[in-house]
Design an enzyme around this catalytic site. Structure first.
Site, mmCIF file in Angstrom:
data_model
loop_
_atom_site.group_PDB
_atom_site.id
_atom_site.type_symbol
_atom_site.label_atom_id
_atom_site.label_comp_id
_atom_site.label_asym_id
_atom_site.label_seq_id
_atom_site.Cartn_x
_atom_site.Cartn_y
_atom_site.Cartn_z
ATOM 1 N N SER A 105 0.887 -0.923 0.003
ATOM 2 C CA SER A 105 0.053 0.014 0.162
ATOM 3 C C SER A 105 0.813 1.239 0.026
ATOM 4 O O SER A 105 1.975 1.243 0.420
ATOM 5 C CB SER A 105 -0.952 0.137 1.149
ATOM 6 O OG SER A 105 -1.473 1.182 1.505
ATOM 7 N N TYR B 254 -2.335 -0.743 10.256
ATOM 8 C CA TYR B 254 -2.524 -1.024 9.058
ATOM 9 C C TYR B 254 -1.096 -0.728 8.282
ATOM 10 O O TYR B 254 -0.572 -1.369 7.589
ATOM 11 C CB TYR B 254 -3.654 -0.240 8.359
ATOM 12 C CG TYR B 254 -3.417 -0.369 7.013
ATOM 13 C CD1 TYR B 254 -4.093 -1.519 6.242
ATOM 14 C CD2 TYR B 254 -3.238 0.717 5.854
ATOM 15 C CE1 TYR B 254 -4.095 -1.700 4.990
ATOM 16 C CE2 TYR B 254 -3.176 0.720 4.536
ATOM 17 C CZ TYR B 254 -3.726 -0.763 4.107
ATOM 18 O OH TYR B 254 -3.834 -0.958 2.633
#
Length: 313
Positions: A164, A176
């Site tokens: 990401s 995350y």
């Protein structure tokens, strides 16, 4: 001297253009195992590769997800259930894959399954909130990869890990970003380790895209705020919570094929890249931003963001 430099750059671009258009042969005989095909990138990639004629082995977390995928794909695509946080589930899926591929081995593994929530200011969360994300995005990837590596080595195949923009810059609190930073490190070490065995490892770094993970952001923030302790609520204030909820519910890009095209290239190209930046925002904003001085990066990332009620600045 300048002319030679321009010619050298032009030759490099031409060679890269040529290399990236060289594709593997016998694609219809190659097996691709994809995690997280209930929605988002995984579902789109499974449909895309199935239409190309590859033998797709798609995993879903729920029977409903598998049923929906089977309705929109050919009979050649096979599905099974997989919970990447369960070693027993991963072992069962590995046995299933081995029966499907036989002596051919597994050409491609796409570690796509992932979660983003809990995604909130760190002070709102607990250790378990971080563990929920790390167990899927990092430890799940490690477990699946280690189980399937013997089959991938047999085919001299590919491993594709979905990272990401948060693997470049810590974007928000929670597990995350830590999971994606760690995934990048795992992928880098695995790529060098697998090179002598003819296995190629690629990292996909998507920018901001709207997937199945983003649809319940407002509900998540409402539930999380109700569990936050009174002193934290006082520290941040109701207005901070409201603005965070609105910001996380904002719509991102929906064209998932920008990302799945990168995944497909990593799987079928004769010369795949080690990294793919998918989306203009990560190419022209987040990657350059990651090289800026810390003071400037912090200012840009926090500009216009809500401030806690008890903020000193």
């Amino acid at each position: 001297m300048l002319l030679y430099l321009v010619a050298l750059v032009g030759l490099y671009i031409l060679c890269q253009w040529y290399w990236e258009r060289q594709m593997m042969e016998n694609l219809t005989e190659k097996y691709i195992f994809i995690t997280g095909c209930d929605s988002g990138f995984g579902k789109q990639l499974a449909r895309q590769l199935d239409a190309r004629g590859l033998r797709v082995l798609a995993t879903c977390l729920t029977p409903e997800g598998a049923e929906q995928l089977e309705k929109v794909t050919s009979p050649c695509l096979k599905t099974t259930l997989l919970d990447v946080t369960s070693t027993e589930s991963v072992a069962a899926a590995t046995e299933w894959v081995e029966k499907q591929v036989g002596d051919k081995g597994l050409w491609g593994l796409v570690n796509n399954a992932g979660v983003s929530f809990p995604l909130a200011p760190n002070q709102w969360l607990t250790k378990d909130d971080f563990a929920k994300v790390l167990n899927v995005n990092l430890l799940g990837v490690v477990d699946v990869t280690l189980h399937l590596l013997p089959l991938i080595r047999r085919a001299r195949g590919r491993v594709v890990n979905v990272s990401s923009l948060a693997g470049r810059i810590a974007y928000g609190g929670g597990g995350y970003s830590p999971s994606k930073f760690a995934l990048e490190a795992f992928s880098d070490s695995l790529r060098r380790e697998m090179h002598p065995f003819g296995v190629k490892v690629s990292i996909i770094e998507p920018g901001s895209f709207l997937t199945g993970l983003d649809k319940c952001a407002a509900e998540f923030f409402t539930t999380l705020w109700s569990k936050v302790s009174p002193d934290i609520k006082e520290l941040y204030g109701q207005e901070f919570w409201r603005k965070c909820k609105l910001k996380c519910s904002a719509e991102a890009k929906k064209n998932l094929q920008i990302v799945t095209d990168c995944m497909e290239h990593a799987l079928i190209s004769a010369y795949p890249r080690s990294r793919y930046a998918a989306g203009r925002d990560i190419k022209f904003f987040f990657i350059p931003l990651s090289y800026f001085p810390t003071l400037l990066t912090d200012y840009i990332l926090t500009y216009g963001h809500p401030r806690p009620a008890k903020s000193l600045y």
